[in-house]
Design a protein around this motif. Structure first.
Motif, PDB file in Angstrom:
ATOM      1  N   UNK A 147       1.762  -2.205 -10.212  1.00 25.21           N
ATOM      2  CA  UNK A 147       2.805  -2.780  -9.366  1.00 25.21           C
ATOM      3  C   UNK A 147       4.227  -2.579  -9.899  1.00 25.21           C
ATOM      4  N   UNK A 148       4.527  -2.894 -11.173  1.00 25.28           N
ATOM      5  CA  UNK A 148       5.911  -2.717 -11.628  1.00 25.28           C
ATOM      6  C   UNK A 148       6.411  -1.287 -11.467  1.00 25.28           C
ATOM      7  N   UNK A 149       5.554  -0.320 -11.763  1.00 22.25           N
ATOM      8  CA  UNK A 149       5.941   1.072 -11.593  1.00 22.25           C
ATOM      9  C   UNK A 149       5.945   1.467 -10.123  1.00 22.25           C
ATOM     10  N   UNK A 150       4.972   0.980  -9.367  1.00 24.28           N
ATOM     11  CA  UNK A 150       4.877   1.352  -7.964  1.00 24.28           C
ATOM     12  C   UNK A 150       6.019   0.815  -7.126  1.00 24.28           C
ATOM     13  N   UNK A 151       6.577  -0.347  -7.489  1.00 23.53           N
ATOM     14  CA  UNK A 151       7.671  -0.918  -6.707  1.00 23.53           C
ATOM     15  C   UNK A 151       8.938  -0.090  -6.780  1.00 23.53           C
ATOM     16  N   UNK A 152       9.049   0.785  -7.767  1.00 22.26           N
ATOM     17  CA  UNK A 152      10.250   1.619  -7.867  1.00 22.26           C
ATOM     18  C   UNK A 152      10.329   2.617  -6.721  1.00 22.26           C
ATOM     19  N   UNK A 153       9.204   2.940  -6.074  1.00 25.47           N
ATOM     20  CA  UNK A 153       9.246   3.880  -4.956  1.00 25.47           C
ATOM     21  C   UNK A 153       9.911   3.251  -3.738  1.00 25.47           C
ATOM     22  N   UNK A 154      10.073   1.915  -3.752  1.00 22.08           N
ATOM     23  CA  UNK A 154      10.763   1.262  -2.649  1.00 22.08           C
ATOM     24  C   UNK A 154      12.268   1.511  -2.703  1.00 22.08           C
ATOM     25  N   UNK A 155      12.764   1.988  -3.821  1.00 25.64           N
ATOM     26  CA  UNK A 155      14.195   2.240  -3.990  1.00 25.64           C
ATOM     27  C   UNK A 155      14.467   3.715  -3.691  1.00 25.64           C
TER      28      UNK A 155
END
Length: 291
Positions: free
Chosen positions: A241-249
Motif C-alpha cells: 500500500x505505501x508504495x502503491x499509493x504513489x501511483x495516485x500522484x
C-alpha cells in the motif's frame, strides 16, 4: 507538637493539599487533551478531504465537505489497483508478524527459562541487531537477495522484516518471561507435563500481553514501510500500500481527493487491529495467573 500539627506544618492544611492536587490533575488533563487534538486533527482533515473534490480541497482545505459523496471511494476501489495493494500489505504483514512472534518467542523462552553457557552472549548477539539500522546495509542486502533470486518477491520482503523484528521481539519476550515465577513450570513438571506443553499451555498464556506488544510494535512499521518495498519490489502487482499509493500522484496533476481516500482506507485496517489488540492487551493483564 502532635502528629496532626507536624503533618500540617510539613504539608499544609488538607484543603490546600487537595487544591494543589486538583490543579496538578487539571494541568495533566489539559496537556493530554492538547496532545490528543494535535494527533487526531490531521487524521480528521485527511478523512474529511477524502469526501472533497480538488476544487473544495484548494478553496477550503480545513472546512467540512459539502456532501458525503462516495465518488472518491468508488474511484479508488474500481478504477485503481488499490485492492491488490491492500491484499499484498495484509499478506506481507501477517506473514512477517507470524514468523517474528514464533521465532522470537521460542528464542526468548530458551534464553529466559533455561540456564546454559553463553546465554548472555546469545542474548547480546540478538540485541546487537537493534543497534544498527538495516537501511544502512541496503546495498549488500540487495546484492544478497539478488543472488538468492529474492528480489521482487514476497519472500524477500518478509525475510527483511523478520530480520528487523526478531531482535526487539526477543528483547521484550525475554524480559517478560524472566519475570514469571518458576514455581509454575516446576508444578507442571511434577504433574508430568513435557517441556513443550509447559511452554504452550502454562507460560505463553501468561505472556499474552508481551506477545501483543511484540505484534503491535512490529505490525505498524511493517504496514507503513515505504523504503524496502521501493527498493525490493519492482512489479506493480506485488507493491504494498505505501508504495502503491504513489501511483495516485500524477506527473502534472494529482486528484487529491482520491489520494486522501486511499490514505484513509490504508490507515483503517491497521487502526482497527491496533484498537483490538490494545483491548486484548488490557484484558490479558487482568487475567489470573493460575487456572
Amino acid at each position: 507538637m502532635t502528629l496532626a500539627d507536624r503533618d500540617a506544618a510539613t504539608h499544609g492544611p488538607p484543603s490546600a493539599r487537595k487544591r494543589g492536587f486538583s490543579l496538578g490533575d487539571g494541568a495533566i488533563q489539559a496537556v493530554l487533551v492538547l496532545n490528543a487534538f494535535i494527533m487526531l486533527y490531521p487524521l480528521f482533515v485527511m478523512l474529511m478531504s477524502s469526501f472533497k473534490t480538488n476544487a473544495e480541497i484548494f478553496t477550503s482545505p480545513f472546512a467540512l465537505p459539502r456532501s458525503l459523496s462516495p465518488a472518491n471511494i468508488e474511484k479508488v476501489w474500481n478504477e485503481t489497483n488499490f485492492v491488490r495493494y491492500l491484499a499484498n500489505s495484509v499478506g506481507v504483514t501477517v506473514a512477517s508478524i507470524a514468523v517474528i512472534v514464533v521465532v522470537g518467542t521460542m528464542a526468548a523462552y530458551a534464553i529466559a527459562r533455561y540456564e546454559f553457557r553463553f546465554s548472555g552472549a546469545v542474548l547480546m548477539f540478538f540485541l546487537s541487531g537493534m543497534t544498527v539500522p538495516l537501511k544502512l546495509a541496503i546495498i549488500p542486502l540487495f546484492i544478497q537477495l539478488d543472488t538468492l533470486h529474492l528480489i521482487d518477491t514476497y519472500a524477500g520482503l518478509v525475510l527483511v522484516y523478520v530480520a528487523m523484528g526478531i531482535p526487539s521481539a526477543i528483547f521484550i519476550m525475554t524480559g517478560f518471561l524472566r519475570s514469571l515465577p518458576r514455581e509454575l513450570e516446576e508444578s507442571a513438571r511434577l504433574d508430568g507435563a513435557s517441556e513443550w506443553r509447559i511452554m504452550l499451555y502454562v507460560m505463553l498464556p501468561l505472556a499474552r500481553p508481551a506477545l501483543v506488544i511484540v505484534a503491535i510494535q512490529n505490525a505498524v512499521p511493517i504496514w507503513n514501510d515505504f523504503f524496502f518495498p521501493l527498493i525490493l519490489i519492482t512489479s506493480d502487482d506485488r507493491k504494498t500500500l505505501p508504495q502503491g499509493l504513489t501511483v495516485f500522484m500524477g506527473e502534472f496533476t494529482t486528484n487529491w481527493g482520491v489520494l486522501f481516500t486511499g490514505l484513509s482506507l490504508a490507515a483503517l485496517p491497521i487502526t482497527l487491529v491496533y484498537i483490538a489488540l490494545s483491548r486484548h492487551f488490557i484484558a490479558g493483564i487482568t487475567q489470573g495467573a493460575v487456572k
